[in-house]
Every structure is written in C-alpha cells, then in structure tokens.
Design a protein around this motif. Structure first.
Motif, PDB file in Angstrom:
ATOM      1  N   ALA A 149       0.616  -1.287  -0.372  1.00  0.00           N
ATOM      2  CA  ALA A 149      -0.138  -0.151   0.078  1.00  0.00           C
ATOM      3  C   ALA A 149       0.730   1.272   0.190  1.00  0.00           C
ATOM      4  O   ALA A 149       0.812   2.605  -0.650  1.00  0.00           O
ATOM      5  N   LYS A 150       2.194   1.396   0.570  1.00  0.00           N
ATOM      6  CA  LYS A 150       3.008   2.023   0.649  1.00  0.00           C
ATOM      7  C   LYS A 150       4.556   2.216   1.446  1.00  0.00           C
ATOM      8  O   LYS A 150       3.936   0.987   2.412  1.00  0.00           O
ATOM      9  N   ASN A 151       5.379   2.424   0.963  1.00  0.00           N
ATOM     10  CA  ASN A 151       6.657   2.832   1.837  1.00  0.00           C
ATOM     11  C   ASN A 151       6.698   4.319   3.025  1.00  0.00           C
ATOM     12  O   ASN A 151       5.892   5.145   2.472  1.00  0.00           O
ATOM     13  N   TRP A 152       6.793   4.181   3.908  1.00  0.00           N
ATOM     14  CA  TRP A 152       7.325   5.251   5.254  1.00  0.00           C
ATOM     15  C   TRP A 152       8.564   5.075   6.192  1.00  0.00           C
ATOM     16  O   TRP A 152       8.659   3.605   6.318  1.00  0.00           O
ATOM     17  N   ALA A 153       8.656   6.203   6.507  1.00  0.00           N
ATOM     18  CA  ALA A 153       9.572   6.230   7.364  1.00  0.00           C
ATOM     19  C   ALA A 153      10.036   7.350   8.726  1.00  0.00           C
ATOM     20  O   ALA A 153       9.468   8.772   8.096  1.00  0.00           O
ATOM     21  N   GLN A 154      10.051   7.154   9.658  1.00  0.00           N
ATOM     22  CA  GLN A 154      10.255   7.499  10.286  1.00  0.00           C
ATOM     23  C   GLN A 154      11.108   8.206  11.312  1.00  0.00           C
ATOM     24  O   GLN A 154      11.613   7.271  11.725  1.00  0.00           O
ATOM     25  N   ALA A 155      11.585   9.718  12.394  1.00  0.00           N
ATOM     26  CA  ALA A 155      11.944   9.309  13.399  1.00  0.00           C
ATOM     27  C   ALA A 155      11.961  10.074  14.517  1.00  0.00           C
ATOM     28  O   ALA A 155      11.499  11.489  13.897  1.00  0.00           O
ATOM     29  N   GLN A 156      12.548  10.064  15.616  1.00  0.00           N
ATOM     30  CA  GLN A 156      11.871  10.951  17.030  1.00  0.00           C
ATOM     31  C   GLN A 156      12.967  11.020  17.886  1.00  0.00           C
ATOM     32  O   GLN A 156      13.207  10.167  17.911  1.00  0.00           O
ATOM     33  N   ALA A 157      12.745  12.073  18.672  1.00  0.00           N
ATOM     34  CA  ALA A 157      13.206  12.089  19.547  1.00  0.00           C
ATOM     35  C   ALA A 157      12.970  13.211  20.875  1.00  0.00           C
ATOM     36  O   ALA A 157      12.084  14.051  19.678  1.00  0.00           O
ATOM     37  N   SER A 158      13.444  13.666  22.213  1.00  0.00           N
ATOM     38  CA  SER A 158      12.485  14.406  22.563  1.00  0.00           C
ATOM     39  C   SER A 158      13.710  15.452  22.899  1.00  0.00           C
ATOM     40  O   SER A 158      13.255  17.313  22.499  1.00  0.00           O
ATOM     41  N   GLY A 159      15.016  15.082  22.472  1.00  0.00           N
ATOM     42  CA  GLY A 159      15.662  16.498  22.259  1.00  0.00           C
ATOM     43  C   GLY A 159      17.521  15.946  22.254  1.00  0.00           C
ATOM     44  O   GLY A 159      17.438  14.787  21.656  1.00  0.00           O
ATOM     45  N   PHE A 160      17.960  16.538  21.264  1.00  0.00           N
ATOM     46  CA  PHE A 160      19.395  16.478  21.275  1.00  0.00           C
ATOM     47  C   PHE A 160      20.686  17.381  22.135  1.00  0.00           C
ATOM     48  O   PHE A 160      20.681  18.759  21.850  1.00  0.00           O
ATOM     49  N   THR A 161      21.680  16.849  22.875  1.00  0.00           N
ATOM     50  CA  THR A 161      22.899  17.400  23.005  1.00  0.00           C
ATOM     51  C   THR A 161      24.166  17.417  22.855  1.00  0.00           C
ATOM     52  O   THR A 161      24.367  16.095  23.001  1.00  0.00           O
ATOM     53  N   LEU A 162      24.684  18.067  21.919  1.00  0.00           N
ATOM     54  CA  LEU A 162      26.403  17.843  21.839  1.00  0.00           C
ATOM     55  C   LEU A 162      27.331  18.515  22.395  1.00  0.00           C
ATOM     56  O   LEU A 162      27.141  19.274  22.522  1.00  0.00           O
ATOM     57  N   SER A 163      28.293  17.795  22.986  1.00  0.00           N
ATOM     58  CA  SER A 163      29.168  18.143  24.097  1.00  0.00           C
ATOM     59  C   SER A 163      30.182  18.321  23.718  1.00  0.00           C
ATOM     60  O   SER A 163      31.013  16.814  22.984  1.00  0.00           O
ATOM     61  N   LEU A 164      31.540  19.242  23.367  1.00  0.00           N
ATOM     62  CA  LEU A 164      32.405  19.242  23.087  1.00  0.00           C
ATOM     63  C   LEU A 164      33.004  19.273  24.221  1.00  0.00           C
ATOM     64  O   LEU A 164      33.233  21.088  24.163  1.00  0.00           O
ATOM     65  N   ASN A 165      34.662  19.661  24.095  1.00  0.00           N
ATOM     66  CA  ASN A 165      35.718  20.152  25.287  1.00  0.00           C
ATOM     67  C   ASN A 165      34.649  20.334  26.733  1.00  0.00           C
ATOM     68  O   ASN A 165      34.915  20.907  27.083  1.00  0.00           O
ATOM     69  N   GLU A 166      33.589  19.341  27.036  1.00  0.00           N
ATOM     70  CA  GLU A 166      33.039  19.257  28.898  1.00  0.00           C
ATOM     71  C   GLU A 166      32.115  20.448  28.247  1.00  0.00           C
ATOM     72  O   GLU A 166      31.845  21.171  29.199  1.00  0.00           O
ATOM     73  N   ARG A 167      31.144  21.369  26.313  1.00  0.00           N
ATOM     74  CA  ARG A 167      30.842  21.795  27.375  1.00  0.00           C
ATOM     75  C   ARG A 167      29.382  21.456  26.163  1.00  0.00           C
ATOM     76  O   ARG A 167      29.790  21.394  24.963  1.00  0.00           O
ATOM     77  N   ASN A 168      28.019  21.797  26.471  1.00  0.00           N
ATOM     78  CA  ASN A 168      26.898  22.130  25.622  1.00  0.00           C
ATOM     79  C   ASN A 168      27.416  22.686  24.356  1.00  0.00           C
ATOM     80  O   ASN A 168      27.331  24.045  24.224  1.00  0.00           O
ATOM     81  N   PHE A 169      28.092  22.364  23.716  1.00  0.00           N
ATOM     82  CA  PHE A 169      28.456  22.896  21.738  1.00  0.00           C
ATOM     83  C   PHE A 169      26.936  23.308  21.740  1.00  0.00           C
ATOM     84  O   PHE A 169      26.899  24.560  21.002  1.00  0.00           O
ATOM     85  N   LEU A 170      26.017  22.233  20.631  1.00  0.00           N
ATOM     86  CA  LEU A 170      24.818  22.431  20.463  1.00  0.00           C
ATOM     87  C   LEU A 170      23.393  21.547  20.984  1.00  0.00           C
ATOM     88  O   LEU A 170      23.887  20.718  21.682  1.00  0.00           O
ATOM     89  N   ALA A 171      22.453  22.202  21.069  1.00  0.00           N
ATOM     90  CA  ALA A 171      21.823  21.518  21.626  1.00  0.00           C
ATOM     91  C   ALA A 171      20.154  21.943  20.896  1.00  0.00           C
ATOM     92  O   ALA A 171      20.259  23.168  19.657  1.00  0.00           O
ATOM     93  N   VAL A 172      19.145  20.877  20.351  1.00  0.00           N
ATOM     94  CA  VAL A 172      18.862  21.208  19.441  1.00  0.00           C
ATOM     95  C   VAL A 172      17.207  20.784  19.554  1.00  0.00           C
ATOM     96  O   VAL A 172      17.677  19.495  21.141  1.00  0.00           O
ATOM     97  N   GLY A 173      15.758  21.431  20.374  1.00  0.00           N
ATOM     98  CA  GLY A 173      14.491  20.359  20.726  1.00  0.00           C
ATOM     99  C   GLY A 173      13.862  19.434  20.206  1.00  0.00           C
ATOM    100  O   GLY A 173      14.385  18.400  19.349  1.00  0.00           O
ATOM    101  N   SER A 174      12.860  18.776  20.295  1.00  0.00           N
ATOM    102  CA  SER A 174      12.274  17.671  19.737  1.00  0.00           C
ATOM    103  C   SER A 174      12.271  17.596  18.276  1.00  0.00           C
ATOM    104  O   SER A 174      12.404  18.693  18.042  1.00  0.00           O
ATOM    105  N   LEU A 175      12.408  16.730  17.711  1.00  0.00           N
ATOM    106  CA  LEU A 175      11.821  16.217  16.742  1.00  0.00           C
ATOM    107  C   LEU A 175      10.637  14.990  16.725  1.00  0.00           C
ATOM    108  O   LEU A 175      10.872  14.134  17.064  1.00  0.00           O
ATOM    109  N   ASP A 176      10.341  14.915  15.326  1.00  0.00           N
ATOM    110  CA  ASP A 176       9.357  14.511  14.597  1.00  0.00           C
ATOM    111  C   ASP A 176       9.420  14.825  13.116  1.00  0.00           C
ATOM    112  O   ASP A 176       9.426  15.658  12.650  1.00  0.00           O
ATOM    113  N   ALA A 177       9.879  13.581  12.767  1.00  0.00           N
ATOM    114  CA  ALA A 177      10.231  13.497  11.168  1.00  0.00           C
ATOM    115  C   ALA A 177       9.562  12.493  10.538  1.00  0.00           C
ATOM    116  O   ALA A 177      10.019  11.260  11.004  1.00  0.00           O
ATOM    117  N   TYR A 178       8.765  12.606   9.908  1.00  0.00           N
ATOM    118  CA  TYR A 178       8.167  11.966   8.887  1.00  0.00           C
ATOM    119  C   TYR A 178       7.914  11.781   7.208  1.00  0.00           C
ATOM    120  O   TYR A 178       8.261  12.733   6.399  1.00  0.00           O
TER     121      TYR A 178
END
Length: 351
Positions: free
Chosen positions: A117-146
């Motif tokens: 009937a169809k093909n689909w793909a999904q990715a979800q999370a409440s948020g992401f934090t990238l730590s470099l040199n013991e610092r929060n270098f990058l932060a992203v909020g919730s994600l819902d991709a479809y």
C-alpha cells in the motif's frame, strides 16, 4: 549578537552541503585511518536497495587540534526496509559510539515500513545535546520527522515533514534560526586554550520534500535537519589558527521512494447500463362492447299494507245488584189451621 547571512543566489543547499560533507569526511578519514578505527557496520547505514530509510543522528567532527577536536564520524538509530520488506523497528545499539558525544533525550525512534500500500519512514526524539570539550556546544529541541510514498495506481503520491521546537537551535548559548548565521565567541567558550577569539558560521536547514506537509504527485519523499558549523580561529595576536569545518550533524533523516512497490489493483465495477426496454406494439387493445340488454328491473313486492284490527274486548258486564239473602224461616210448630186434614198425621187435630 548572532548575524544571519543571506544564502548566495543560485547555490543549492544540497550542492553546498555536499562540498562541506566532503571536506569533513576527508579530514575525519585521515585521522580515523591512522588510528586504525573501523566503524561497525551493523545498523550503521541503510542497505542498498531499501525503499524506506531512517537515520536518527549522523555526526561528523573534524580533526581540529587548535579547537581541541578529534576526528569522528558515526550514526545512531538506523532502520531500512527493502521493497515489500515490512516493518523495521530500527537498530539503537550505537556501534560507532555517537552517544559518547551526543545525548538523545526522551525515547529514540528510527523505524521504516515497506508494503504494497505504501512505504514510510519515521525518526523521533525529545531533544539532542552535543558536548565538545566538556561544554554544551549544540542543543536541538524535539524532532518529529516523517516521509511517506503511495505508489500507483492510487499514486504516486508523497508527503514529508520535519517538526522541531520553534525552528531554532542553540549554539554555545546563542539562539540560531534556520538559514546562515555568524556568531563571535571566545576560546574559553570553545574550551580551546590556544584560541583567543573565533567566528563561527552556522548553516541550519530544515528540509521537507515535498514541502507543506501534504500529499504531492511525486514518487519520493524526504525530510530532516542539517546543521553545519565552521569557524575561523584566532590567537591573541589575531593570527588565524584554523579556517574550516568543525561539526556536521544530520538529525532525523527519513527517505522513501515508491520504487519496487505496487499497490493492489483497484477494481472498478462495470458501468451500470440499464437493461433494454421492450416497447410493446402500438396496436390499441380490443374494445369490449357490453350487450345492450337493459339491466333487470327489480319490482318491489306488492304486499298490502298491514291492517290493524282493534282488540275485540267484550263489552263490560254489569253484575246484578246483590240482594241480601232471604232468610230461611225457622220451622216452628205449625199453628192450628182451619183445615183439620192438614198436619203431620191423622188425628193430630184431635189432641
């Protein structure tokens, strides 16, 4: 203050991104090869020929000693379905060690499905934090991709969306919108002792193809977030220590195609033509003429009217007057009579 830069006219996002990724890959590959690092293949990439793929996080870090960065490349949260391969709930085992740098908040989801009937793909999370040199270098909020694709004969139809918190990210404490933005930071913020100042250029793209979140007549769909950060690093005298890519992060990349999929045929009922109508001959029906005999006349009976005979009561009878009874005389001793021969016996008158 962050400075948003306009995108150069005529430069496609995917072409620009390919060049940046190529530079990052070359930088990372040199270090990874020298270290003898081999990324595990299980769950790392979608297999060739998959018609639905999902990658929750794809991280590349350049080898920049001046910034205290070591080269790295890996993916976390992958799923892939071949044609009519059904549901894949994803691999969240993190064979390449992405979670050593990237914190995924909430439940991580990466799944795909391929069916008739169809093909689909999904990715979800409440948020992401990238730590470099013991610092929060990058932060992203919730994600819902479809992303979804419906094949013929109903389609091809496709839809895609990538939803995030306020469409902004945070880089070293600065709010950054979609597009290209420049910010000025210090070496202390980067955690790089030999760096005095730095100018970071952030390219943040949220893509949906087709756009609008609704079905469009096309045979593929994709969505996700792309974040590329490059920098110019300077020492205390203002001399340039490094100029190039620092970090590249792809989040919630979902991709589907209708290739190799066929929806079940739609059975259309035949036209409902009315049955033929038989027209009777136009000869008039025969006319039946009733006989001309007059209808019978009903003569009522001639019975004479009833005769009323008065009652024959006898005339009244007048009873005779009632007379008092005649007293019966009491017999007495008869008196002497002049006729001596009258009495109860002979010789009676002689006594």
């Amino acid at each position: 203050m962050p400075k948003t830069l306009p995108r150069l006219p005529g430069v496609r996002r995917d072409v620009r991104r390919s060049a940046v990724r190529a530079a990052l890959a070359v930088t990372a590959a040199a270090t990874l090869t020298a270290a003898g690092f081999t990324m595990a293949s299980t769950g790392a990439r979608a297999a060739d020929g998959d018609v639905a793929t999902s990658v929750l996080a794809d991280l590349t870090i350049s080898d920049v000693p001046a910034a205290g960065l070591d080269a790295f490349n890996g993916v976390f949260g992958t799923a892939g379905s071949p044609p009519n391969g059904g549901l894949d709930n994803g691999d969240l085992s993190d064979p390449s060690g992405v979670l050593n740098y990237l914190t995924v908040r909430g439940q991580a989801v990466a799944r795909t499905n391929a069916e008739a009937a169809k093909n689909w793909a999904q990715a979800q999370a409440s948020g992401f934090t990238l730590s470099l040199n013991e610092r929060n270098f990058l932060a992203v909020g919730s994600l819902d991709a479809y992303a979804e694709c419906i094949p013929a004969p109903i389609g091809p139809l496709a839809l895609a969306y990538a939803r995030t918190d306020s469409n902004t990210i945070n880089v070293l404490g600065r709010q950054v919108p979609t597009g290209t933005t420049q910010i000025e930071v210090t070496g202390a913020e980067l955690g790089a002792a030999g760096v005095s100042t730095a100018t970071l250029t952030i390219q943040y793209d949220q893509f949906e193809d087709p756009s609008g979140g609704g079905y469009q007549p096309q045979s593929s769909a994709r969505a996700g977030l792309d974040i590329t950060i490059s920098g110019v690093l300077r020492d205390e005298e203002g001399r340039e220590l490094y100029n190039g890519p620092l970090v590249d992060v792809e989040l919630g990349h979902v991709d589907v195609t209708c290739d190799g999929t066929t929806s079940p045929p739609v059975t259309t009922p035949p036209p409902t033509s009315p049955p033929p109508t038989t027209v009777p001959p136009t000869s008039p029906p025969p006319t039946t003429i009733p006989p001309t005999s007059p209808p019978p006349t009903t003569i009522p009976p001639t019975s004479p009217p009833p005769t009323t005979i008065p009652p024959t009561s006898p005339p009244p009878t007048t009873p005779p007057p009632t007379r008092p009874p005649t007293p019966t005389p009491t017999p007495t001793k008869p008196g002497p009579t002049h006729e001596p021969d009258y009495g109860y016996g002979h010789g009676y008158g002689d006594h």
